[in-house]
Enzyme design. Structure first.
Site, PDB file in Angstrom:
ATOM      1  N   ASP A  54      44.908  41.576  44.415  1.00  0.00           N
ATOM      2  CA  ASP A  54      43.898  40.803  43.703  1.00  0.00           C
ATOM      3  C   ASP A  54      44.572  39.914  42.667  1.00  0.00           C
ATOM      4  O   ASP A  54      44.200  39.897  41.495  1.00  0.00           O
ATOM      5  CB  ASP A  54      42.874  41.753  43.068  1.00  0.00           C
ATOM      6  CG  ASP A  54      41.557  41.026  42.760  1.00  0.00           C
ATOM      7  OD1 ASP A  54      41.380  39.886  43.248  1.00  0.00           O
ATOM      8  OD2 ASP A  54      40.734  41.587  42.022  1.00  0.00           O
ATOM      9  N   ILE A  79      35.767  43.117  25.110  1.00  0.00           N
ATOM     10  CA  ILE A  79      36.545  41.869  25.182  1.00  0.00           C
ATOM     11  C   ILE A  79      36.565  41.292  26.583  1.00  0.00           C
ATOM     12  O   ILE A  79      37.217  40.295  26.845  1.00  0.00           O
ATOM     13  CB  ILE A  79      37.992  42.070  24.674  1.00  0.00           C
ATOM     14  CG1 ILE A  79      38.642  43.271  25.357  1.00  0.00           C
ATOM     15  CG2 ILE A  79      38.027  42.211  23.165  1.00  0.00           C
ATOM     16  CD1 ILE A  79      40.112  43.439  25.002  1.00  0.00           C
ATOM     17  N   GLY A  82      36.432  43.503  37.270  1.00  0.00           N
ATOM     18  CA  GLY A  82      35.851  43.954  38.528  1.00  0.00           C
ATOM     19  C   GLY A  82      35.423  45.411  38.484  1.00  0.00           C
ATOM     20  O   GLY A  82      34.467  45.799  39.139  1.00  0.00           O
TER      21      GLY A  82
END
Ligand SMILES: *[C@@H]1O[C@H](CO)[C@@H](O)[C@H](O)[C@H]1NC(C)=O
Ligand SMILES: *[C@@H]1O[C@H](CO)[C@@H](O)[C@H](O)[C@H]1NC(C)=O
Ligand SMILES: *[C@@H]1O[C@H](CO)[C@@H](O)[C@H](O)[C@H]1NC(C)=O
Ligand SMILES: *[C@@H]1O[C@H](CO)[C@@H](O)[C@H](O)[C@H]1NC(C)=O
Ligand SMILES: *[C@@H]1O[C@H](CO)[C@@H](O)[C@H](O)[C@H]1NC(C)=O
Ligand SMILES: *[C@@H]1O[C@H](CO)[C@@H](O)[C@H](O)[C@H]1NC(C)=O
Ligand SMILES: *[C@@H]1O[C@H](CO)[C@@H](O)[C@H](O)[C@H]1NC(C)=O
Ligand SMILES: *[C@@H]1O[C@H](CO)[C@@H](O)[C@H](O)[C@H]1NC(C)=O
Ligand SMILES: *[C@@H]1O[C@H](CO)[C@@H](O)[C@H](O)[C@H]1NC(C)=O
Length: 885
Positions: free
Chosen positions: A697, A579, A583
Site C-alpha cells: 500500500d 491527527i 485505512g
C-alpha cells in the site's frame, strides 16, 4: 510507371551533392547523431553541402578496425562518410551504443550507410545482418563493390540507449560506412504496430538532374529521390512553401516542385510491384498548390489506393503543405496510388512528394530487466574487459561473450549461465550475482576474488553448476549448497578451505563435491554442517531469527514493547488529539513517559479477527529498523483493543504536504530527496529483510515527513494483516488503494515486490506533477494517462507541478519522469528493482543539485517532446484497477 521494389539507392552514390539551391538558413535540430564510421579517432568535420557535423565513431564503439575504401572507388566529391569503413573481423556481434539526449518514448529516424569499395582488397562483397537493439532491421547485401546501400527505419526508443548491432552470419566480415540518427516529432509517422522501414521517398517534378535532395531546412534531414515521368508535367514555384503546419515538416525545397498529368483529364498514377505480398505499407503524400488560381479556376482532387477511395475531395492550399496518409496499413501484392481530379475541378490533380514505408515488426523482447541491472552492475564493478555492449542476450543467439541465455517465445530472455573464469576479477563476490535469479551455471574460477563465500549464493535455486576454484575466498560454502551437491542437484567446485570449518582438512587441495560417500566423510560433513548452522544462527540478524521463532510460536515480545490499554489511554490523554484517519482506524497524538511524541494508531474493532496475525506481524515489525521506515515503538492487544505506536512525524504525510491547501511548497530538490528516502525504505523492505516484506500500500498518504522533512514509510507489512476497510467489500483478496494498485496484481492476485515498484512510480509522478493519482475533472483520468496525454501534446513543462514555478533543472525532471514511466508498465517483469530506481533517483538529484540557479529562466536544452502515446497505449491499455465513483 513502375518503380522496382528495392531499398538501396545506388544512384545516390553519384549524387550526394546538391546542385540545387543551397538554402542559407540551415536549422538543424539538436539531437542529431551523425557518425562517419571508420574515420580516425577524434576526427570530426562539417559537411559543406548539408552543414551537418559528423564525428568519428570511437566514442560509440570500441571494437572493429578503421579502413579506407580502395582508391579506385574514390571519386571527386564522394561524401566523406563513404570513403572509409569500420570493419569487424573479430566476434560475431559488434554493437554501436547511441545515447538519445531526450528520453525514452522518443521517436527517431535512423539511417545506416554501406559502401564496400573493396576496402579489404579481397574484391568479395560480404552479406550480414543489421539489428536495431534485439530485432532484425535489415539484411545487408551488395550487387557489386560500388553498390551503395542505405537503409532507414523509424522507431520509438524504449530506453535512452539505442544499440545498432552488426551480426556476422558467416558470409563475410560486416562493416559500416555511416550512421545517422534524427529525432522526430512523436506525433508523426504513426503505426498501429511495428516500426517503419523506408521503401521509397520521392520528390516528384524535379527537372534538374539526378541528385538526391537533402534540404538543409528539413528538420528531420530526410533524403529525397527525384522522380518524374514522361506522362507528367512538372510545376514549380520560386515562392517558399510553408511546411510547418503539421509535424511532418515537409521541406520547402521538396514542396516547391510538383507534377500534374500531361493529359488534362488524366490521373496521376504511381505503381509498385512488391516482391512480398505479406508486406504492409504506409503511404504519406504531400500536397501544396503552386499556382495562383483565378477566381474561375479550381483544383480539387481525390485519392484512391489500390482502387479504394482514400479521400473524396480535397483542395491543396496555396503555398502551404498538407500531409495525407492512411491511418492503417495496406497489404497487397500491388501498390497503386491514383490521384484524380474531381468532376467539378477545372484543373488537373497535382502531387508534390510521396513517402512509402514498409511495416517492420519487432517481435523480440530485450533481456529481463532484473538480469540487465545485475549484469550491468557486475560489468561495472569488476570492470569486465569483454565486448559487452548492447542487450546482454539479444539479438537472439548472439548474447554477450561469457553469457548463455534462454529464449522462450516472446518472453524476455533470461541469463542462465555466466562464465567469468580467468577474467582478472578482484574484490568480493557482489550481491548482484544473486539477482541473476534464473542462473543455472556460474563459473568464477581462477580469478583473484577475496572475502567471504557469500551466503546469498544459496538463493540461486536454479543453480546446477558452481565453480569458485582458484580464488582467495574465505569462509564456507553455504550448507544448502553442500546439501544440494550431495543429493546431486548441484555440481560444486570450490577450494578445499572453503568447505572445511575445523581446519583439519589439508589446504591447497581442491575438493570437488559430491564428496566421496564414505561413512567417515559423511560424518565429518554432518559435524561441519552442525557447526556451520550454529555459527550461522548466531551470526544472523535479529529479523531472521525472529521470523524463525515466530513460526515455531515460541517468540515473546519484550515487555517494553507491549502496552496495556490503560497505558494507551494515558499516552493519548484519553484520545484527546486525533491527527489523522488511516485505512485501519484513527490516529492519535500522544506522549510517552519520557516525553517523546508518538502517533498511536487505533485499529478498528471490526478487524479483530486478525489479532493473532497482527501480533506476529507487530513483533516482526519491531525488528525492522531503517532510517526511512517509521519507527515502530510498540503495540497494544488487549480485549479487542488493538493499537500500534509509532514515532511521531511532525510534518504529517506527503499527501497532505503536497496538496494545494498546504501553504508550503516543496522544492524539486526536496521532492527528489523525499523520493530517495522512500525508495531507500522500500529497498530495505524488499532486499534487506528476510523474507522480503512487500508493503502493498505504497502511497503518498503512507509516506510521513519528519520535522526536517525526511521521509519515512509507514504501515509496511500491515496491509497483509488487515483488509483496507474502506474497500474490503470491493476487494476481498487484492488490497491496496485505487490509483496506486498494480494492474497485474489486480488481475492475477499474484503479489511480488514489483507491485510496490508500480505504486512507487505513481508516487513519483505525484511528486513531479502535484496531481493525485486519479485526476477528477469531467471524468476521472489516471495520472499515467494524464501524463501520457500531456507529453503527447506538448513539452514536458506542462506536466510539472505549477507550484514549482519553473524552478528546476528540466533534465532532472526528464529523468525522474523516465524513472516513473519505467516503474509503471502493466507487466511486473518490465519494472526495475527498487535498487535500480534508487540509483537512478540519486543521479536525478545530482543533476538538480548541480544546477546553476542563476539561470532559472533558461529554456529547455533543446529537449522537446516525448512520445508517450504509444508507450502508454501499449503498456497501460489494461489498467483495470477500480476507480472510485
Ligand atoms: C552495381 O550494382 C548496382 C545495383 O545493382 C548497379 O546499379 C550498378 O550498375 C552496378 N555497378 C557495376 C559497376 O556493376
Ligand atoms: C521550374 O520550371 C522551369 C520552367 O517552367 C524550369 O526551367 C526550371 O528548371 C524548373 N525548376 C526546377 C527546380 O525544376
Ligand atoms: C540521370 O542519370 C541517367 C543515368 O545515370 C542519365 O542517363 C541521365 O542523363 C541523367 N539525367 C540528368 C538530367 O542528368
Ligand atoms: C509536433 O507536431 C505537432 C503537430 O503539428 C505540433 O503541435 C507540435 O508542436 C510539434 N512538436 C514539436 C516539438 O515540434
Ligand atoms: C476532358 O474531358 C472533357 C469532358 O469530358 C472534354 O471536353 C475535354 O476535351 C477533355 N480534355 C482532354 C484534354 O482530353
Ligand atoms: C477564366 O477567366 C479568364 C479571364 O479572367 C479567362 O481568360 C478564362 O478563359 C476563364 N476560364 C474559364 C475556364 O472559364
Ligand atoms: C485506410 O485505412 C482505413 C482504416 O483506417 C482502412 O479501412 C482503409 O481500407 C484504408 N484505405 C485504403 C485505401 O486501403
Ligand atoms: C551505452 O552508453 C550509455 C551512455 O554512455 C551507458 O550509460 C550505457 O551503460 C551503455 N550501454 C552499454 C550496454 O554499454
Ligand atoms: C537460435 O538458435 C536456435 C537453436 O540453435 C535455432 O533454432 C533458431 O532458429 C536460432 N534463432 C535465430 C534467430 O537465429
Amino acid at each position: 510507371m513502375q518503380i522496382l521494389a528495392g531499398l538501396d539507392f545506388s544512384w545516390l552514390l553519384l549524387s550526394w551533392l546538391l546542385a540545387l539551391a543551397v538554402l542559407v538558413h540551415g536549422q538543424l535540430q539538436s539531437g542529431f547523431i551523425s557518425i562517419d564510421c571508420g574515420s580516425p579517432k577524434d576526427h570530426s568535420f562539417t559537411d559543406d553541402v548539408t552543414g551537418i557535423s559528423y564525428s568519428s565513431d570511437d566514442q560509440f564503439i570500441s571494437t572493429g578496425v578503421n579502413v579506407n575504401i580502395d582508391n579506385s572507388f574514390m571519386y571527386d566529391g564522394i561524401p566523406q562518410p563513404l570513403s572509409d569503413v569500420r570493419s569487424f573481423p573479430q566476434g560475431s556481434r559488434n554493437c554501436y551504443n547511441l545515447t538519445l539526449s531526450g528520453t525514452i518514448g522518443r521517436k527517431f529516424l535512423i539511417r545506416a550507410l554501406f559502401l564496400y569499395g573493396n576496402y579489404d582488397r579481397k574484391n568479395q562483397v560480404p552479406q550480414f545482418d543489421l539489428y536495431l537493439g534485439v530485432n532484425l532491421w535489415y539484411s545487408v547485401k551488395f550487387s557489386n563493390a560500388s553498390h551503395f546501400v542505405s537503409t532507414e527505419i523509424i522507431n520509438l526508443a524504449e530506453s535512452s540507449s539505442i544499440y545498432v548491432c552488426l551480426i556476422n552470419i558467416g558470409l563475410g566480415t560486416p562493416f559500416i560506412s555511416g550512421l545517422e540518427l534524427r529525432p522526430l516529432n512523436a506525433s508523426v509517422y504513426n503505426t498501429d504496430s511495428g516500426s517503419l522501414l523506408l521503401f521509397e521517398r520521392l520528390d516528384v517534378g524535379v527537372m534538374t538532374g539526378n541528385q538526391s535532395i537533402r534540404d538543409r531546412d528539413d528538420v528531420y534531414d530526410r533524403i529525397w529521390s527525384p522522380y518524374t515521368s514522361p506522362n507528367w508535367i512538372s510545376l514549380n514555384t520560386s515562392s517558399v512553401v510553408d511546411g510547418s503546419g503539421d509535424g511532418y515538416r515537409a521541406p520547402p525545397m521538396v514542396m516547391k516542385t510538383a507534377v500534374r498529368p500531361a493529359n488534362g483529364n488524366g490521373s496521376l498514377e504511381l505503381y509498385w510491384n512488391p516482391t512480398d505480398s505479406t508486406l504492409q505499407y504506409y503511404i504519406f503524400m504531400y500536397f501544396a498548390e503552386l499556382e495562383k488560381l483565378q477566381s474561375n479556376q479550381s483544383r480539387k482532387l481525390s485519392i484512391s489506393i489500390n482502387g479504394s477511395p482514400l479521400l473524396g475531395s480535397f483542395v491543396p492550399r496555396y503555398l502551404y503543405t498538407t500531409t495525407i496518409s492512411n491511418s492503417s496499413s495496406l497489404s497487397r501484392n500491388e501498390l497503386r496510388v491514383s490521384i484524380f481530379k474531381t468532376t467539378d475541378s477545372t484543373l488537373p490533380p497535382i502531387l508534390n512528394a510521396i513517402e512509402v514505408y514498409v511495416v517492420k515488426q519487432f517481435p523480440e523482447s530485450p533481456t529481463y530487466r532484473g538480469d540487465v541491472d545485475a549484469i550491468m552492475s557486475i560489468r561495472w564493478t569488476y570492470r569486465v574487459d569483454k565486448n559487452w555492449v548492447g542487450d546482454p542476450c539479444g539479438p537472439r543467439n548472439y548474447s554477450w561473450e561469457g553469457l548463455n541465455c534462454s529464449y522462450s517465445g516472446s518472453d524476455s530472455p533470461r541469463i542462465i549461465a555466466l562464465n567469468l573464469s580467468s577474467s582478472g576479477l578482484t574484490g568480493e563476490i557482489i550481491a548482484s550475482i544473486a539477482s541473476l535469479t534464473s542462473i543455472q551455471s556460474l563459473d568464477l574460477s581462477n580469478n583473484s576474488l577475496s572475502g567471504q563465500v557469500p551466503d546469498f549464493l544459496s538463493q540461486l535455486t536454479s543453480l546446477r553448476f558452481l565453480n569458485l576454484k582458484g580464488n582467495q575466498l574465505t569462509g564456507y560454502v553455504p550448507d544448502i549448497l553442500i546439501e544440494r551437491s550431495n543429493d546431486g542437484s548441484l555440481t560444486l567446485s570450490v577450494d578445499s578451505h572453503n568447505i572445511c570449518a575445523s581446519g583439519s582438512c589439508k589446504k591447497g587441495k581442491n575438493i570437488v563435491i559430491p564428496l566421496v560417500a564414505s561413512v567417515t566423510s559423511a560424518l565429518v560433513l554432518l559435524i561441519i554442517l552442525i557447526i556451520l548452522w550454529r555459527l550461522k544462527s548466531t551470526r544472523q540478524p535479529a529479523i531472521e531469527s525472529g521470523v524463525l521463532s515466530n513460526r515455531e510460536g515460541s517468540f515473546l515480545a519484550s515487555k517494553s514493547q507491549q502496552f496495556t490499554y490503560a497505558e494507551i489511554v494515558n499516552i493519548t490523554n484519553n484520545f484527546q488529539k486525533a491527527i489523522g484517519k488511516g485505512g485501519f482506524g484513527t490516529v492519535y497524538h500522544g506522549y510517552l513517559k519520557d516525553g517523546s511524541q508518538v502517533a498511536v494508531k487505533m485499529l478498528s474493532q471490526s478487524s479483530s479477527q486478525g489479532s493473532k496475525e497482527f501480533r506476529t506481524e507487530a513483533e516482526l515489525l519491531m525488528r525492522v529498523h531503517h532510517r526511512n521506515l517509521a519507527s515502530f515503538i510498540g503495540y497494544c492487544d488487549e480485549g479487542g483493543n488493538m493499537a500500534l505506536i509509532y514515532e511521531y512525524m511532525a510534518k504529517g504525510n506527503l499527501k497532505e504536504y503536497l496538496s494545494d491547501t498546504n501553504a508550503n511548497v516543496l522544492s524539486w530538490e526536496r521532492r527528489l530527496q523525499i523520493a530517495i528516502d522512500a525508495a531507500q525504505g522500500l529497498e530495505y523492505l524488499h532486499s534487506g529483510c528476510k523474507p522480503p516484506i512487500i508493503h502493498r500500500d505504497v502511497k503518498t498518504a503512507n509516506i510521513l515527513l519528519s520535522e526536517a522533512l525526511e521521509a519515512k514509510i509507514a504501515d509496511f507489512g500491515l496491509s497483509k494483516v488487515f483488509p483496507n476497510d474502506g474497500f474490503s467489500h470491493v476487494l476481498t483478496q487484492v488490497m491496496g488503494t485505487p490509483g496506486y494498485l498494480d494492474p497485474e496484481y489486480y488481475v492475477s492476485s499474484k503479489l511480488n515486490e514489483k507491485s510496490d515498484v508500480f505504486s512507487f512510480g505513481i508516487v513519483l509522478l505525484e511528486l513531479i506533477t502535484g496531481q493525485p493519482p486519479i485526476i477528477k475533472s469531467s471524468e476521472s483520468v489516471h495520472i499515467i494517462q494524464w501524463v501520457g496525454n500531456m507529453l503527447e501534446r506538448g513539452e514536458i513543462r506542462n506536466i510539472v507541478d505549477p507550484r514549482l514555478q519553473g524552478d528546476f533543472d528540466i533534465n532532472s525532471i526528464w529523468k525522474a519522469t523516465e524513472i516513473a514511466i519505467a516503474c509503471t508498465p502493466s507487466t511486473s517483469i518490465r519494472r526495475p528493482t527498487m535498487n535500480y530506481v534508487l540509483t537512478e533517483l540519486k543521479d536525478c538529484l545530482a543533476i538538480e543539485a548541480a544546477r546553476d540557479r542563476s539561470s532559472v529562466l533558461k529554456e529547455d536544452h533543446g529537449i522537446t517532446l516525448v512520445n508517450s502515446t504509444e508507450m502508454f497505449l501499449v503498456d497501460h491499455g489494461s489498467i483495470t484497477g477500480p476507480v472510485p465513483r
